[in-house]
Design a protein around this motif. Structure first.
Motif, PDB file in Angstrom:
ATOM      1  N   THR A  55       6.836   1.095  57.906  1.00 49.19           N
ATOM      2  CA  THR A  55       6.885  -0.144  57.107  1.00 49.19           C
ATOM      3  C   THR A  55       5.904  -0.057  55.942  1.00 49.19           C
ATOM      4  O   THR A  55       6.216  -0.472  54.818  1.00 49.19           O
ATOM      5  CB  THR A  55       6.559  -1.368  57.992  1.00 49.19           C
ATOM      6  OG1 THR A  55       7.395  -1.326  59.141  1.00 49.19           O
ATOM      7  CG2 THR A  55       6.789  -2.669  57.264  1.00 49.19           C
ATOM      8  N   THR A  59       6.942  -0.192  52.053  1.00 47.37           N
ATOM      9  CA  THR A  59       6.366  -1.183  51.130  1.00 47.37           C
ATOM     10  C   THR A  59       5.780  -0.486  49.907  1.00 47.37           C
ATOM     11  O   THR A  59       6.010  -0.901  48.764  1.00 47.37           O
ATOM     12  CB  THR A  59       5.241  -1.986  51.834  1.00 47.37           C
ATOM     13  OG1 THR A  59       5.728  -2.449  53.082  1.00 47.37           O
ATOM     14  CG2 THR A  59       4.783  -3.157  50.998  1.00 47.37           C
ATOM     15  N   ARG A  63       6.871  -0.891  46.085  1.00 46.12           N
ATOM     16  CA  ARG A  63       5.878  -1.313  45.074  1.00 46.12           C
ATOM     17  C   ARG A  63       5.902  -0.349  43.882  1.00 46.12           C
ATOM     18  O   ARG A  63       5.890  -0.748  42.724  1.00 46.12           O
ATOM     19  CB  ARG A  63       4.479  -1.315  45.713  1.00 46.12           C
ATOM     20  CG  ARG A  63       3.348  -1.571  44.723  1.00 46.12           C
ATOM     21  CD  ARG A  63       1.993  -1.168  45.297  1.00 46.12           C
ATOM     22  NE  ARG A  63       1.922   0.262  45.575  1.00 46.12           N
ATOM     23  CZ  ARG A  63       0.952   0.863  46.262  1.00 46.12           C
ATOM     24  NH1 ARG A  63      -0.033   0.150  46.750  1.00 46.12           N
ATOM     25  NH2 ARG A  63       0.964   2.175  46.472  1.00 46.12           N
ATOM     26  N   CYS A 158       9.171  -4.700  40.530  1.00 45.42           N
ATOM     27  CA  CYS A 158       9.686  -4.273  41.822  1.00 45.42           C
ATOM     28  C   CYS A 158      11.222  -4.141  41.850  1.00 45.42           C
ATOM     29  O   CYS A 158      11.900  -4.831  42.621  1.00 45.42           O
ATOM     30  CB  CYS A 158       9.228  -5.273  42.883  1.00 45.42           C
ATOM     31  SG  CYS A 158       8.896  -4.472  44.430  1.00 45.42           S
ATOM     32  N   ASP A 161      13.008  -3.812  45.269  1.00 48.77           N
ATOM     33  CA  ASP A 161      13.266  -5.008  46.091  1.00 48.77           C
ATOM     34  C   ASP A 161      14.442  -5.792  45.541  1.00 48.77           C
ATOM     35  O   ASP A 161      15.265  -6.299  46.301  1.00 48.77           O
ATOM     36  CB  ASP A 161      12.031  -5.911  46.180  1.00 48.77           C
ATOM     37  CG  ASP A 161      12.344  -7.120  47.051  1.00 48.77           C
ATOM     38  OD1 ASP A 161      12.644  -6.904  48.248  1.00 48.77           O
ATOM     39  OD2 ASP A 161      12.368  -8.256  46.550  1.00 48.77           O
ATOM     40  N   CYS A 181       8.935  -7.939  55.708  1.00 46.93           N
ATOM     41  CA  CYS A 181       7.553  -7.590  55.371  1.00 46.93           C
ATOM     42  C   CYS A 181       7.510  -6.714  54.113  1.00 46.93           C
ATOM     43  O   CYS A 181       6.766  -7.000  53.170  1.00 46.93           O
ATOM     44  CB  CYS A 181       6.908  -6.876  56.558  1.00 46.93           C
ATOM     45  SG  CYS A 181       5.298  -6.187  56.166  1.00 46.93           S
ATOM     46  N   ALA A 182       8.318  -5.643  54.089  1.00 49.33           N
ATOM     47  CA  ALA A 182       8.283  -4.721  52.945  1.00 49.33           C
ATOM     48  C   ALA A 182       8.728  -5.429  51.664  1.00 49.33           C
ATOM     49  O   ALA A 182       8.155  -5.205  50.586  1.00 49.33           O
ATOM     50  CB  ALA A 182       9.170  -3.510  53.220  1.00 49.33           C
ATOM     51  N   SER A 183       9.720  -6.306  51.780  1.00 43.82           N
ATOM     52  CA  SER A 183      10.235  -7.015  50.607  1.00 43.82           C
ATOM     53  C   SER A 183       9.153  -7.934  50.022  1.00 43.82           C
ATOM     54  O   SER A 183       8.866  -7.906  48.821  1.00 43.82           O
ATOM     55  CB  SER A 183      11.480  -7.811  51.036  1.00 43.82           C
ATOM     56  OG  SER A 183      11.825  -8.770  50.080  1.00 43.82           O
ATOM     57  N   MET A 185       5.824  -8.005  50.730  1.00 36.59           N
ATOM     58  CA  MET A 185       4.544  -7.360  50.402  1.00 36.59           C
ATOM     59  C   MET A 185       4.652  -6.453  49.171  1.00 36.59           C
ATOM     60  O   MET A 185       3.701  -6.321  48.414  1.00 36.59           O
ATOM     61  CB  MET A 185       4.009  -6.585  51.608  1.00 36.59           C
ATOM     62  CG  MET A 185       3.561  -7.476  52.751  1.00 36.59           C
ATOM     63  SD  MET A 185       2.339  -8.719  52.278  1.00 36.59           S
ATOM     64  CE  MET A 185       0.914  -7.687  51.979  1.00 36.59           C
ATOM     65  N   SER A 186       5.815  -5.816  48.965  1.00 38.58           N
ATOM     66  CA  SER A 186       5.924  -4.965  47.763  1.00 38.58           C
ATOM     67  C   SER A 186       5.752  -5.834  46.513  1.00 38.58           C
ATOM     68  O   SER A 186       5.056  -5.447  45.570  1.00 38.58           O
ATOM     69  CB  SER A 186       7.254  -4.206  47.739  1.00 38.58           C
ATOM     70  OG  SER A 186       8.340  -5.102  47.791  1.00 38.58           O
ATOM     71  N   MET A 221       2.247  -8.091  58.008  1.00 42.44           N
ATOM     72  CA  MET A 221       1.963  -8.264  56.574  1.00 42.44           C
ATOM     73  C   MET A 221       0.468  -8.096  56.315  1.00 42.44           C
ATOM     74  O   MET A 221       0.060  -7.509  55.306  1.00 42.44           O
ATOM     75  CB  MET A 221       2.450  -9.638  56.094  1.00 42.44           C
ATOM     76  CG  MET A 221       3.969  -9.730  56.110  1.00 42.44           C
ATOM     77  SD  MET A 221       4.666 -10.954  54.963  1.00 42.44           S
ATOM     78  CE  MET A 221       4.003 -12.440  55.584  1.00 42.44           C
ATOM     79  N   VAL A 224      -0.331  -4.382  56.318  1.00 39.94           N
ATOM     80  CA  VAL A 224       0.132  -3.706  55.103  1.00 39.94           C
ATOM     81  C   VAL A 224      -0.794  -4.049  53.932  1.00 39.94           C
ATOM     82  O   VAL A 224      -1.216  -3.172  53.171  1.00 39.94           O
ATOM     83  CB  VAL A 224       1.598  -4.100  54.784  1.00 39.94           C
ATOM     84  CG1 VAL A 224       2.030  -3.559  53.430  1.00 39.94           C
ATOM     85  CG2 VAL A 224       2.543  -3.606  55.875  1.00 39.94           C
TER      86      VAL A 224
END
Ligand code: URA
Length: 428
Positions: A55, A59, A63, A158, A161, A181-183, A185-186, A221, A224
């Protein structure tokens, strides 16, 4: 490397390396990996999950698909805040002004909403003249002047995303904790503030319906964000009832101002104090108790409202709304639902009342749908209140819809009552 091997690995829960994840994200952006291959991988993630390390790598790869903002010309500690969203959530507008009034900078990029109600940008656009699309320099200038600015997220930020979220929406692959989370947080890491407060909403009106899932997303989150070198904290707050009494864009701006001018207290006020205190503590402004006192003082002294007023003015908006909320746009049509008996309010299905406000025009089904900034619902109760027969329960507003029967029924049915007398329920 090839996409089929990568899909097969995730299908069998064999962890991917950092370079495999980078290959996947970069290949999808360049077009080398097709929509159908990416959809297949996303579905494998929904079914089998990802490790925390995967993950984090996802992320960071997302990013790095575009530019990371340079906030170094902001002359204070920068604090960003993200809420995973919910019905009636207007906290960004309130706490951005509160935190700025306490000496931190809040450079905020937000999105337009999809679903029940608008996002922060839709809410701000209900203020006459407010410009949400500013050049980066102008944005930084406003943050340096007032401590607070909210602009809409540019399409260039980004890109991974943007492309992956659209695909997830079309392929039933949104509801995965590592992908969410990746979406989120990036996008947060691209904004690149020093500190990051994540407000994970939990309950019927939120993405995360259970406390267990909300805690999992919050912990992930936070991990990360910390791995990315940010001072990061995630807290879980309740979204089993709408946040505040107003749902809908201009109505929520009115409520935000009434919190900042001290007229309105209750759960929304308490949540804003808690979130602001956490932002200040992350920025090392004092102990949690000292930060609570600072947050309260920002309202009592009128400083937070003054920040919002000046921020609105610098964005080209009609700042006079901060002194007179009646200047906000108003709906042509309204409909009040009264109680047909003496009742106690047991609960509200937040998602359902959000759907009623969507029917009134306050939200969007498709990304490019128009929004009616005046539409929405004002609740006249809090959960636990006792309401007498014939007293108002809620008022529905709309510019577009003069036949309120469907939204009114949906809004009424979203409430669970306990009857205090024996008379029969009807919708008035
Ligand atoms: N919000 C986002 O930005 N991404 C998700 O995946 C879910 C909610």
């Amino acid at each position: 490397m090839n996409p089929v091997d990568i899909i097969n690995k995730t299908k069998k829960s064999i962890p991917l390396s950092e370079s495999e994840i980078q290959y996947l994200v970069n290949g999808y952006i360049s077009g080398e990996i097709s929509d159908y291959q990416m959809s297949s991988w996303l579905m494998a993630v929904c079914l089998n999950g990802l490790t925390d390390e995967e993950t984090i790598a996802l992320t960071f790869a997302m990013r790095d698909s575009g530019n990371v903002l340079d906030l170094s010309s902001i002359n204070k500690v920068t604090v960003d805040k993200h809420s995973t969203g919910g019905v009636g959530d207007k906290t960004t507008i309130i706490i951005g002004a509160m935190a700025a009034a306490c000496g931190v900078a809040v450079p905020k990029m937000s999105g337009r909403g999809l679903g029940h109600t608008g996002g922060t940008i839709d809410k701000l656009e209900s203020i006459n003249g407010y410009r949400t699309e500013l050049q980066f320099n102008e944005f930084i200038d406003i943050v340096n002047k007032t401590g607070f600015s909210v602009i809409s997220q540019s399409d260039e930020l980004c890109p991974a995303d943007k492309k992956m979220y659209a695909l997830r929406n079309a392929t039933g692959t949104v509801d995965s904790i590592p992908l969410i989370c990746a979406s989120i947080m990036s996008k947060k890491l691209v904004v690149n503030a020093d500190c990051l407060l994540l407000d994970v909403k939990c309950g019927s009106g939120a993405f995360m319906k259970t406390e267990e899932d909300a805690q999992r997303l919050a912990k992930l989150m936070e991990k990360v964000g910390t791995m990315a070198g940010k001072k990061c904290r995630a807290i879980v707050t309740d979204m089993n009832v709408p946040l505040g009494n107003c749902i809908g864009n201009a109505l929520e701006i009115k409520e935000a101002i009434e919190i900042l001018n001290g007229k309105s207290k209750g759960r929304l006020y308490d949540t804003c104090i808690e979130l602001t205190a956490n932002m200040l503590e992350l920025a090392e402004k004092g102990s949690y108790e000292e930060c609570v006192a600072m947050a309260e003082d920002s309202i009592n002294s009128g400083r937070a409202l003054a920040v919002l007023k000046e921020t609105i003015r610098l964005h080209g908006g009609d700042e006079r709304i901060c002194d007179d909320v009646e200047l906000l746009p108003k709906a042509k049509f309204s409909h009040t639902i009264c109680s047909s008996r003496d009742v106690e309010i047991i609960s509200v299905n937040t998602e359902e009342i959000g759907m009623a406000s969507l029917l009134l025009g306050a939200g969007r089904i498709e990304k490019d749908d128009d929004i009616d900034s005046t539409a929405g619902i004002v609740l006249e109760f809090s959960v636990g209140d006792k309401i007498s027969v014939d007293a108002p329960l809620m008022t529905l507003y709309s510019n577009l819809c003069s036949d309120f029967s469907e939204p009114a029924l949906r809004a009424y049915n979203s409430i669970r009552f306990r009857t205090l007398t024996s008379s029969i329920s009807t919708l008035t």
